[in-house]
Design an enzyme around this catalytic site. Structure first.
Site, mmCIF file in Angstrom:
data_model
loop_
_atom_site.group_PDB
_atom_site.id
_atom_site.type_symbol
_atom_site.label_atom_id
_atom_site.label_comp_id
_atom_site.label_asym_id
_atom_site.label_seq_id
_atom_site.Cartn_x
_atom_site.Cartn_y
_atom_site.Cartn_z
ATOM 1 N N ASP A 184 5.096 0.249 0.796
ATOM 2 C CA ASP A 184 5.439 1.105 1.934
ATOM 3 C C ASP A 184 6.930 1.390 1.939
ATOM 4 O O ASP A 184 7.727 0.645 1.356
ATOM 5 C CB ASP A 184 5.073 0.413 3.257
ATOM 6 C CG ASP A 184 3.577 0.187 3.383
ATOM 7 O OD1 ASP A 184 2.802 0.916 2.746
ATOM 8 O OD2 ASP A 184 3.193 -0.739 4.127
HETATM 9 N N1 URA Z 1 0.714 -4.315 2.004
HETATM 10 C C1 URA Z 1 1.349 -3.637 2.971
HETATM 11 O O1 URA Z 1 0.933 -3.639 4.096
HETATM 12 N N2 URA Z 1 2.430 -2.919 2.633
HETATM 13 C C2 URA Z 1 2.948 -2.882 1.394
HETATM 14 O O2 URA Z 1 3.964 -2.222 1.157
HETATM 15 C C3 URA Z 1 2.286 -3.618 0.401
HETATM 16 C C4 URA Z 1 1.164 -4.328 0.728
#
Ligand code: URA
Length: 237
Positions: A102
């Site tokens: 993310d």
């Molecule tokens: N899980 C999440 O919620 N975000 C990420 O960036 C990676 C795994």
């Protein structure tokens, strides 16, 4: 591969301006100046520009310590992407992120030019471990550890069993084998402990390199690349 194509892929010059370089005798293959753009460069040949050896490897694997605020994408019209943090040659070599972190997640991001490898590493069938450290709003309990181990039901699927280790009352290390959208955040959310910060610390055999500051990257060494191919169940010459 054709010499003009190789030079374009290595971001040395566009295929059109390549002709000028070749005509001027500035490019040598195994010590001999080549003027024909269509010259077929033999595998493993030494290619120089103005006497300087070019790195002609078309397959590259990178580990990046992704900073927050950067998109995991090949390109984006409005926002900075992880590719913007790399020299342009990696884009011309079609290096791409393996899976997605993310925008606000930091830590280990793998990038590779090998699409097959990328595909296999993110396939849930491969069961490649990804380890994250999370700071949460709340106090983690043994009940949370048990819930993660049992597999947390989410709205659209039930997460595979995952290992949660409590590092501090508000900090946990979680090992998952899947990579669904916002998965780790959703798992902590489901036990009532929203994630405040998330960092990936390992991906299969690779560990986040403490020498890499956020935003920095390096190419994998031979040993790391071999371990990665083994994790993907692929042969690596
Ligand atoms: N899980 C999440 O919620 N975000 C990420 O960036 C990676 C795994």
């Amino acid at each position: 591969m054709r010499l003009d194509r190789l030079l374009a892929r290595l971001d040395v010059s566009s295929r059109s301006s390549c002709r000028e370089l070749l005509r001027a005798g500035r490019v040598k293959v195994n010590g001999e100046a080549k003027s024909d753009p269509a010259f077929a460069v033999p595998e493993g040949a030494e290619v120089t520009l103005d006497g300087k050896r070019l790195d002609t490897r078309l397959t590259r694997h990178l580990i990046m310590n992704k900073p927050a605020g950067v998109l995991t994408a090949k390109e984006d019209r409005f926002q900075q992407t992880v590719m913007d943090l790399l020299p342009k040659v990696y884009a011309t070599l079609e290096c791409m992120p393996v899976g997605r972190l993310d925008r606000d997640t930091t830590g280990l991001l793998l990038l590779t030019t090998d699409g097959d490898l990328a595909h296999r590493l993110i396939s849930p069938a491969r069961h490649v471990d990804k380890v994250y450290e999370a700071r949460v709003d709340g106090t983690l309990t043994d009940g949370d550890v048990a819930a993660f181990a049992a597999g947390i039901p989410l709205k659209d699927f039930t997460a595979l069993p995952a290992r949660l280790e409590i590092l501090a009352p508000d900090r946990g290390r979680v090992t998952v084998q899947e990579g669904k959208y916002h998965q780790v955040k959703r798992m902590f959310g489901a036990v009532g402990k929203p994630v405040l910060a998330l960092r990936r610390v390992s991906f299969g055999p690779l560990k986040l390199d403490s020498a890499l500051s956020e935003g920095e990257f390096r190419e994998l060494d031979q040993e790391e690349a071999a371990a990665l191919y083994a994790a993907a169940g692929m042969n690596h010459e």
